[in-house]
Motif scaffolding. Structure first.
Motif, short mmCIF file in Angstrom:
data_model
loop_
_atom_site.label_atom_id
_atom_site.label_comp_id
_atom_site.label_asym_id
_atom_site.label_seq_id
_atom_site.Cartn_x
_atom_site.Cartn_y
_atom_site.Cartn_z
N ALA A 1 33.94 52.81 24.64
CA ALA A 1 32.87 52.26 25.49
C ALA A 1 33.20 52.43 26.97
N GLU A 2 32.20 52.86 27.74
CA GLU A 2 32.36 52.99 29.20
C GLU A 2 31.38 52.04 29.88
N TYR A 3 31.92 51.13 30.65
CA TYR A 3 31.10 50.12 31.31
C TYR A 3 30.35 50.75 32.49
N ASP A 4 29.04 50.52 32.52
CA ASP A 4 28.19 51.06 33.58
C ASP A 4 27.69 49.90 34.44
N ARG A 5 28.15 49.82 35.67
CA ARG A 5 27.79 48.69 36.54
C ARG A 5 26.32 48.70 36.92
N GLN A 6 25.66 49.84 36.76
CA GLN A 6 24.25 49.91 37.11
C GLN A 6 23.33 49.39 36.00
N GLU A 7 23.89 49.30 34.80
CA GLU A 7 23.08 48.88 33.67
C GLU A 7 23.12 47.35 33.52
N ASP B 1 22.75 54.95 25.13
CA ASP B 1 22.66 56.29 25.72
C ASP B 1 21.24 56.67 26.12
N THR B 2 20.28 55.80 25.82
CA THR B 2 18.89 56.10 26.15
C THR B 2 18.72 56.21 27.66
#
Length: 726
Positions: free
Chosen positions: A189-195, A323-324
């Motif tokens: 898992a890669e944490y995305d701060r924008q999501e 991933d959407t």
């Protein structure tokens, strides 16, 4: 004496545990919470009497069973009828205590079930808590302090949640519950701060084993916001903006309002709704959330879970959803689509879905007001297919069939659709709004008019009068009243005549003679103009019915109970009354109390006969289900109890798949029918119900009834008298 009081870890636990724990501890009792759901709990779900409830109810049975097995003195299971002045709670929260007590065969004193009903009994919640304290040998002064301790704990819990804590985190900090388990679930898992992902759903799904730790999984990829984190000041205006949204079920209103608030404030990039298989209220809010997420171009994922949901498949769906693409830029305006031009002035052409012969009354009203009504199409397989194309997966069957009828009416030229309203405990009051959303997404242009009860007149009459004006082209009030009177007369004689036909079928020498008279009578009543003509037709019909030769027989007497639409709509119940009466042996007399005129006489006219019978039904139900769960759920229990006392041979319950009030009743009636020693058959209908299997079950049921009667006759049991003649 120190009491050990158990709190099952399910349903109300996830909303009110801080209050319950603080209240009970202040009373000086030992609070025992069932352990988190594990393999033993999952195995204990077999204690639920039927397969129909959602997984959350089955788990509640299991947790309650484990507490009983552990030796607690009693369970604390509040009956949450209404926690706000304007709305109700889901029937499963209302009926949880009654289901547990009957399903686990517990004595009344083993379940502490104070009712919270702010809508109908404001202020009584605290009185009921004082009664609980008295049962635990605590005096009034200490009880009052315990109640205040509960309120303080609940307020503190909500404040912590609004700071961004999940319910398990709140309960750990405030209530000394186990610390939430932290584990890296997806090494990739890669944490995305924008999501920012909204994860919506009941906490008894999100934070239980059956939810497969969906909140924790998504939190490894993005910031997650859950409903408990949204304060009422943010979510309540969103719900209030929906027509009668203030009357949505309380906890579903919080979920829906939280989702709408996050969408409208541009705070999220994705949305996930987790619902239980067969969850009734979720099938309503799902439509609102999906529609609004589409409007804002926010990816939306619906996850449906039950005890059979596999973790691997759910994780795969979540990973694909993460991933959407889309939804990256928050705070944007709604997506602009093609706008529907304002409707042109057209001659009023009214259509309405049907329920039995109820459309006869409405047609009479509109004819009196000189308004054209498109004939209500009968429900057919094609009707069901049209409704199923658009309906949410777990919405109840009556919405599907009426939605299909509306599509047929619009195709036949109707430009105004009439639907009943009335927000209560079941989903009926939300049909119209859901159907309008679904149909207008297809680009269909029509006006929807919702007819609600005019009572109490001071509050409801203006809206009722406006609705009447819309569907009658502003006809004079005297015409409307005369039309209603004539329509009521037709409805009354049709229901009275049908009751006579049900009796005659059991005795007629030649099968089908009464039905032929009945079909002719219906056609004549539809064409009749005045009340005197209708009465004349009725007198002629009864005379002709009496003239049909009868056999000397003692038919089985079977009582039909259940949800009103399923009971009255012949296509939906596969003409069960005709099928039962068509058996050459044993002969069967079908009796049902539910009818359109019975409902109108009770709820609108308050006629003495119906009111007295209704009180008797509720009194009979009270030892087993003493709170209203919506629809005809409580009546189904009460009528079954009375049927046993009145000498019926058996009872058949009819309910649509996922019908919440009747599922509550069913889970009480299955164990109760054994105690009452009356054969009971529960039949669930949906668009996949097959005639062959249905008839096989009915024939087997009749064989049981016949054998039972024969054994009772041999053993000298009481005989079964015949119902009085007409």
């Amino acid at each position: 004496m120190s009491y050990r009081v158990g709190i099952p870890r399910g349903l109300a636990y996830y909303y009110l545990f801080p209050f319950m724990q603080a209240f009970l501890q202040a009373l000086g009792v030992e609070v025992v919470v069932s352990p988190p759901t594990d393999a033993l709990t999952m195995a204990a779900m077999s204690s639920c009497p039927t397969d129909e409830p959602c997984v959350s109810v089955k788990l509640f049975y299991a947790h309650a069973q484990r507490l009983v097995n552990s030796g607690v003195d009693c369970l604390f299971v509040p009956a949450l009828s209404s926690v706000d002045r304007d709305n109700y709670c889901c029937p499963k929260l209302i009926g949880a205590a009654a289901m547990i007590r009957n399903g686990l065969d517990l004595e009344a004193e083993q379940v502490l079930a104070p009712e919270w009903n702010e809508r109908e009994k404001p202020g009584r919640w605290q009185d009921n808590l004082r009664e609980v304290a008295a049962r635990l040998d605590v005096g009034p002064a200490d009880a009052e302090r315990a109640i205040q301790a509960g309120f303080a704990a609940q307020a503190a819990a909500e404040e912590l949640a609004h700071r961004g804590l999940t319910i398990p985190e709140v309960y750990h900090r405030l209530c000394s519950q186990e610390k939430p388990h932290r584990q890296h679930l997806d090494p990739a898992a890669e944490y995305d701060r924008q999501e920012v992902i909204a994860v919506l759903g009941h906490p008894y799904l999100l934070y239980d084993r059956v939810g497969h730790r969906v909140v924790e999984r998504l939190a490894e990829y993005a910031r997650v916001i859950t409903p408990e984190m949204i304060p009422a000041a943010d979510y309540w205006p969103e719900v209030a903006a929906i027509y009668e949204g203030n009357r949505l079920w309380a906890y579903e209103a919080r979920i829906l309002g939280a989702g709408l608030s996050l969408l409208h404030q541009g705070k999220i990039t994705k949305m996930v709704l987790v619902e239980a298989f067969e969850c009734g209220p979720a099938s309503v809010i799902e439509t609102f959330l999906a529609t609004e997420a589409e409007r804002y171009d926010i990816p939306f994922l619906l996850l449906t879970v039950d005890e059979h949901t596999g973790e691997a498949g759910l994780v795969t769906r979540l990973e694909a959803f993460v991933d959407t693409s889309g939804g990256r830029q928050r705070g944007r305006s709604p997506v602009k689509g093609s706008t529907t031009p304002p409707p042109r002035r057209q001659a009023l052409r009214v259509g309405a879905p049907g329920m039995g012969l109820l459309d006869v009354a409405l047609t009479t009203v509109l004819r009196e007001c000189r308004v054209k009504m498109i004939p209500t199409p009968p429900v057919t397989k094609h009707t069901v297919e049209l409704g199923k194309e658009l309906a949410p997966e777990f919405i109840c069957y009556p919405l599907v069939t009426t939605l299909g009828q509306i599509r047929e009416l619009l195709k036949q030229g109707a430009n105004t659709i009439v639907m009943v309203g009335g927000k209560g405990r079941c989903r009926l009051g939300w049909y119209a709004q859901i159907q309008e959303l679904l149909l207008k997404r297809l680009g269909l242009d029509f006006r929807l008019v919702i007819i609600d009860s005019p009572l109490p007149l001071r509050q409801r009459w203006p809206a009722f009068r406006r609705a009447l004006a819309e569907i009658t082209a502003n006809a004079p009030l005297w015409r409307i009243i005369r039309g209603i009177y004539r329509g009521y007369q037709k409805m009354m004689v049709l229901d009275q005549a049908e009751a006579l036909v049900r009796r005659k079928r059991a005795y007629e020498s030649r099968h089908g003679a009464a039905d032929k008279l009945w079909q002719d009578f219906v056609r004549q009543v539809k064409r009749a103009n005045g009340a005197s003509q209708v009465q004349g037709l009725y007198q002629g019909f009864t005379a002709a019915l009496r003239a049909i030769p009868e056999e000397d027989s003692q038919p089985l007497r079977v009582k039909i109970v259940g949800e009103i639409y399923t009971v009255l709509e012949e296509f939906v119940n596969q003409e069960i009354e005709r099928f039962l009466a068509s058996r050459p042996e044993p002969r069967v007399e079908v009796v049902r109390e539910t009818s359109a005129s019975q409902w109108f006489n009770l709820n609108v006219l308050h006629r003495r006969q119906e009111v007295e019978r209704y009180r008797a039904v509720l009194a009979a139900a009270a030892p087993y289900l003493n709170v209203c769960v919506g629809g005809h759920g409580q009546e189904s229990v009460g009528e079954t109890v009375l049927a046993a006392r009145e000498g019926y041979d058996g009872v058949i319950q009819l309910l649509p798949f996922t019908c919440m009030p009747e599922i509550v009743a069913q889970n009480i009636l299955v164990p109760l029918s054994e105690k009452l020693d009356i054969p009971f058959l529960s039949l669930i209908v949906n668009e996949q119900s097959g005639t062959a299997g249905w008839e096989t079950r009915l024939e087997a049921f009749l064989e049981v009834l016949a054998e039972r009667r024969e054994k009772m006759a041999i053993s000298g049991g009481e005989g079964y008298g015949l119902l009085p003649g007409y």
